[in-house]
Design a protein around this motif. Structure first.
Motif, PDB file in Angstrom:
ATOM      1  N   GLU A 250       0.839  -1.203   0.000  1.00  0.00           N
ATOM      2  CA  GLU A 250       0.000   0.000   0.000  1.00  0.00           C
ATOM      3  C   GLU A 250       0.869   1.245   0.000  1.00  0.00           C
ATOM      4  OE1 GLU A 250      -2.109   3.279   1.971  1.00  0.00           O
ATOM      5  OE2 GLU A 250      -0.565   2.043   2.891  1.00  0.00           O
ATOM      6  N   TRP A 251       0.384   2.307  -0.621  1.00  0.00           N
ATOM      7  CA  TRP A 251       1.198   3.499  -0.845  1.00  0.00           C
ATOM      8  C   TRP A 251       1.857   4.045   0.419  1.00  0.00           C
ATOM      9  CZ3 TRP A 251      -3.184   5.837  -4.257  1.00  0.00           C
ATOM     10  CH2 TRP A 251      -3.002   5.402  -5.576  1.00  0.00           C
ATOM     11  N   SER A 252       1.083   4.272   1.464  1.00  0.00           N
ATOM     12  CA  SER A 252       1.678   4.888   2.653  1.00  0.00           C
ATOM     13  C   SER A 252       2.685   3.965   3.315  1.00  0.00           C
ATOM     14  CB  SER A 252       0.580   5.289   3.652  1.00  0.00           C
ATOM     15  OG  SER A 252      -0.142   4.157   4.073  1.00  0.00           O
ATOM     16  N   GLU A 253       2.472   2.663   3.196  1.00  0.00           N
ATOM     17  CA  GLU A 253       3.441   1.717   3.741  1.00  0.00           C
ATOM     18  C   GLU A 253       4.751   1.740   2.958  1.00  0.00           C
ATOM     19  OE1 GLU A 253       3.076  -0.409   6.616  1.00  0.00           O
ATOM     20  OE2 GLU A 253       1.718   1.296   6.797  1.00  0.00           O
ATOM     21  N   VAL A 254       4.655   1.850   1.638  1.00  0.00           N
ATOM     22  CA  VAL A 254       5.864   1.967   0.820  1.00  0.00           C
ATOM     23  C   VAL A 254       6.611   3.248   1.155  1.00  0.00           C
ATOM     24  CG1 VAL A 254       6.735   2.234  -1.540  1.00  0.00           C
ATOM     25  CG2 VAL A 254       4.975   0.522  -1.048  1.00  0.00           C
ATOM     26  N   SER A 255       5.865   4.332   1.358  1.00  0.00           N
ATOM     27  CA  SER A 255       6.489   5.603   1.741  1.00  0.00           C
ATOM     28  C   SER A 255       7.302   5.444   3.018  1.00  0.00           C
ATOM     29  CB  SER A 255       5.417   6.681   1.945  1.00  0.00           C
ATOM     30  OG  SER A 255       4.722   6.941   0.761  1.00  0.00           O
ATOM     31  N   GLN A 256       6.693   4.821   4.017  1.00  0.00           N
ATOM     32  CA  GLN A 256       7.387   4.660   5.289  1.00  0.00           C
ATOM     33  C   GLN A 256       8.590   3.734   5.162  1.00  0.00           C
ATOM     34  OE1 GLN A 256       6.759   6.590   7.959  1.00  0.00           O
ATOM     35  NE2 GLN A 256       5.407   7.520   6.443  1.00  0.00           N
ATOM     36  N   LEU A 257       8.473   2.702   4.329  1.00  0.00           N
ATOM     37  CA  LEU A 257       9.609   1.808   4.097  1.00  0.00           C
ATOM     38  C   LEU A 257      10.781   2.574   3.497  1.00  0.00           C
ATOM     39  CD1 LEU A 257      10.832  -1.066   3.944  1.00  0.00           C
ATOM     40  CD2 LEU A 257       9.752  -1.287   1.694  1.00  0.00           C
ATOM     41  N   SER A 261      14.192   3.510   5.765  1.00  0.00           N
ATOM     42  CA  SER A 261      15.184   2.505   5.391  1.00  0.00           C
ATOM     43  C   SER A 261      16.597   2.970   5.703  1.00  0.00           C
ATOM     44  CB  SER A 261      15.069   2.209   3.891  1.00  0.00           C
ATOM     45  OG  SER A 261      16.119   1.355   3.471  1.00  0.00           O
ATOM     46  N   ASN A 262      17.462   1.996   5.966  1.00  0.00           N
ATOM     47  CA  ASN A 262      18.882   2.303   6.158  1.00  0.00           C
ATOM     48  C   ASN A 262      19.581   2.582   4.831  1.00  0.00           C
ATOM     49  OD1 ASN A 262      18.785   1.954   8.963  1.00  0.00           O
ATOM     50  ND2 ASN A 262      19.086  -0.263   8.785  1.00  0.00           N
ATOM     51  N   LYS A 263      18.956   2.177   3.737  1.00  0.00           N
ATOM     52  CA  LYS A 263      19.546   2.436   2.432  1.00  0.00           C
ATOM     53  C   LYS A 263      19.417   3.918   2.100  1.00  0.00           C
ATOM     54  CE  LYS A 263      18.595  -2.127   0.440  1.00  0.00           C
ATOM     55  NZ  LYS A 263      17.934  -2.861  -0.683  1.00  0.00           N
ATOM     56  N   PRO A 264      20.389   4.479   1.389  1.00  0.00           N
ATOM     57  CA  PRO A 264      20.299   5.888   0.998  1.00  0.00           C
ATOM     58  C   PRO A 264      19.039   6.131   0.168  1.00  0.00           C
ATOM     59  CG  PRO A 264      22.499   5.009   0.575  1.00  0.00           C
ATOM     60  CD  PRO A 264      21.640   3.838   0.913  1.00  0.00           C
TER      61      PRO A 264
END
Length: 353
Positions: A250-257, A261-264
């Motif tokens: 879901e969009w907001s979940e992808v945003s938070q991921l 994230s530790n990735k740049p």
């Protein structure tokens, strides 16, 4: 650029998704999250000012939303080391020199067990290309995708060295065009993990490894070699794939991921999205996601039909919704009046340059 849609656009006689009987379901929505995380709430409250959060019923009337939605967690999909396996038993088609999978073959493979989510069997049994909270149509290529690709060429949109997000990507053709336009990074997102694994990833891989089959640029059809029904085997990972990341959820979940994230991670210069505003219940999640992920001077290019019968969404309702949030300025930059009216909208932050 000219396109023909009739051989793979699966829509009903009104050219609309067959979802009329699906809106009475209790939704566990892909793009509806009534209760967001704290960061999402802060952005949403800033966007909404002192106005209450509104939902919109299927008739297009703005009413306080009473629906409670659950949401699908986000995950990142890794690119397998063996690219040949991604393309195994895949049948490719082409349109405007872009490679894409034959969706009928993919659906048959999914019915044979390649679909852990079961979205194909559910789509077949319900006679619908959209099942809210279950399947959001990513196995099909919808008409407005090609309107937006046309617009890139007409408006000479430059992707060189840009970071790009293909939001609600489905087949991923918009992101593939950006990748071929020398974008620095291209990320792909779809609600369904099956779509990413069985459609998006193979399409991106096929276009990358078949780039070597072209003797001219991506727009040079005269010098391009005839496409093969099956892509050639990959001998090594093409450099272009290192620019790509793939996400489902879901969009907001992808945003938070992405944001946690530790990735740049750098916000996107360009966000591309097509036919994602058919349901007004999705507007809050979409608006907040764009506000979270777009660079302060970035641009959103959104393609949509003027109105989606049976659901109530459409370009003008979303334009009104966005104006009330007072975060973005919007401009309808192209109107296509062939058949049911379709539009291209450009969005940017109001305080952007």
């Amino acid at each position: 650029m000219a396109f023909r849609f009739n051989f793979f656009i699966d829509e009903n006689e009104t050219n609309e998704p067959d979802i009329h009987d699906k809106m009475d379901l209790e939704l566990c929505s892909p793009k509806h999250k009534q209760e967001s995380t704290e960061k999402s709430k802060q952005i949403a409250d800033t966007a909404a000012g002192s106005s209450p959060r509104l939902g919109t019923d299927k008739h297009g009337d703005e009413t306080p939303s009473k629906k409670k939605f659950c949401f699908k967690a986000a995950k990142e999909h890794n690119i397998p080391e063996d690219l040949n396996k991604i393309l195994e038993n895949k049948v490719m088609e082409t349109v405007s020199d872009l490679y894409y999978l034959n969706s009928s073959v993919v659906e048959m493979m999914c019915l044979d067990g390649a679909d852990e989510e079961g979205i194909v069997s559910k789509s077949v049994s319900s006679h619908s290309d959209l099942i809210p909270g279950v399947y959001e149509g990513g196995l099909k290529i919808w008409e407005c995708t090609f309107d937006l690709i046309d617009y890139f060429s007409e408006a000479e949109i430059q992707f060189t060295n840009k970071t790009v997000l293909d939001l609600g990507c489905g087949a991923g053709l918009l992101g593939i065009v950006a990748l071929r336009g020398k974008a620095e990074k291209v990320h792909f997102q779809d609600y369904n993990s099956t779509v990413i694994d069985e459609i998006t990833l193979p399409n991106v891989v096929s276009n990358c490894i078949n780039e070597g089959n072209r003797t001219g640029s991506g727009n040079d059809k005269k010098t391009s070699k005839p496409p093969s029904k099956r892509p050639r085997k990959a001998e090594c990972s093409p450099d272009a794939l290192t620019k790509c990341r793939f996400f489902s959820g879901e969009w907001s979940e992808v945003s938070q991921l992405l944001l946690s994230s530790n990735k740049p991670f750098s916000k996107y210069d360009i966000i591309l999205t097509s036919e994602t505003i058919y349901n007004p219940d999705y507007y809050s999640a979409l608006h907040d996601t764009l506000a979270q992920l777009l660079d302060k001077n970035g641009r959103v290019y959104l393609a949509s039909k003027a109105y989606y019968f049976g659901v109530g969404g459409g370009i003008y309702l979303f334009e009104k919704f966005t104006e009330e949030r007072n975060v973005f300025r919007t401009s309808i930059v192209k109107i296509i009046d062939k058949g049911l009216q379709r539009c291209i909208m450009e969005m940017a932050f109001k305080d952007s340059s």
